[in-house]
Design a protein around this motif. Structure first.
Motif: not given
Length: 234
Positions: A34-35, A37-38, A41-42, A62, A66
């Protein structure tokens, strides 16, 4: 020679603890994915070409967090002292984030993070008239006070957590659930405004290894404890 002879109670306890440790390790592996991917994405959203805010729906914060946007609007005046958020230190100077609010051409109002301002200096006033801002959208829909944060002090303009309802009351408009973080050089940005930090802590792999390592150590201890020497003559 040793013979494996498990005992009921230690076996049950070991199985329960092993299950807990393995679950914690697996959860950290999922958090790692998850981190990652985040962060990806950021990085993609903050470096992409900006889009006009008029083309962005804000009812799902959500989904748009960003994203880099261009915003046409005007700054709203604060009736009281400058609104200062948090406490930071930049280059040895103690200060806070300078907050504002912008009403867009289509009638929406967004909170604005104008950047760092030193405690020892007078915060710059926002520009007047219509401006075009270069900013990053930040999700503020789930901001709330936690046990280690002090109460906000709206009377003096000091904020330690983002209370959109109270800030909206001060600026005289209901605020959208996303905020704008101004990029350096944008109208209204402070001299020390910086792009948002993308280096979020990502220690989940180390945590996963720790939990799985404890599970393995427990299993080895159990195997040794549950084995006993045998007499080869018997």
């Amino acid at each position: 020679m040793r013979r494996f002879r498990p005992r009921p109670l230690p076996t049950v306890i070991t199985l329960v603890v092993l299950l807990i440790l393995a679950s914690l390790g697996t959860w950290q592996v999922q958090r790692l994915q998850w981190k990652n991917d985040l962060l990806q994405r950021m990085e993609e959203r903050t470096t992409a070409e900006p889009v006009l805010l008029d083309e962005v729906r804000l009812d799902d914060p959500a989904a748009v967090a960003w994203r880099r946007v261009r915003v046409v609007g005007r700054f709203l005046a604060s009736p009281g002292p400058p609104e200062l958020y948090g406490v930071e230190s930049h280059g040895g100077q103690l200060g806070s984030r300078l907050l504002g609010a912008v009403e867009t051409a289509d009638g929406r109002t967004l909170l604005v993070d104008r950047g760092f301002t030193p405690e020892a200096s007078v915060p710059p006033a926002p520009p007047g008239g219509q401006v075009e801002l270069d900013a990053i959208l930040r999700d503020r829909s789930e901001d709330q006070q936690t046990w280690f944060l002090p109460d906000n002090d709206p009377a003096t303009g000091h904020w330690f957590w983002i209370d959109l309802a109270e800030l909206g009351r001060i600026f005289g408009r209901p605020l959208e659930p996303v905020a704008l973080q101004l990029l350096p050089g944008s109208p209204g940005a402070t001299v020390q405004a910086k792009p948002p930090r993308l280096d979020l802590p990502n220690n989940h792999l180390g945590y996963a290894i720790t939990w799985y390592g404890l599970a393995l150590a427990l299993l080895l201890v159990y195997l040794v404890f549950s084995s006993e020497r045998t007499d080869p003559r018997s």
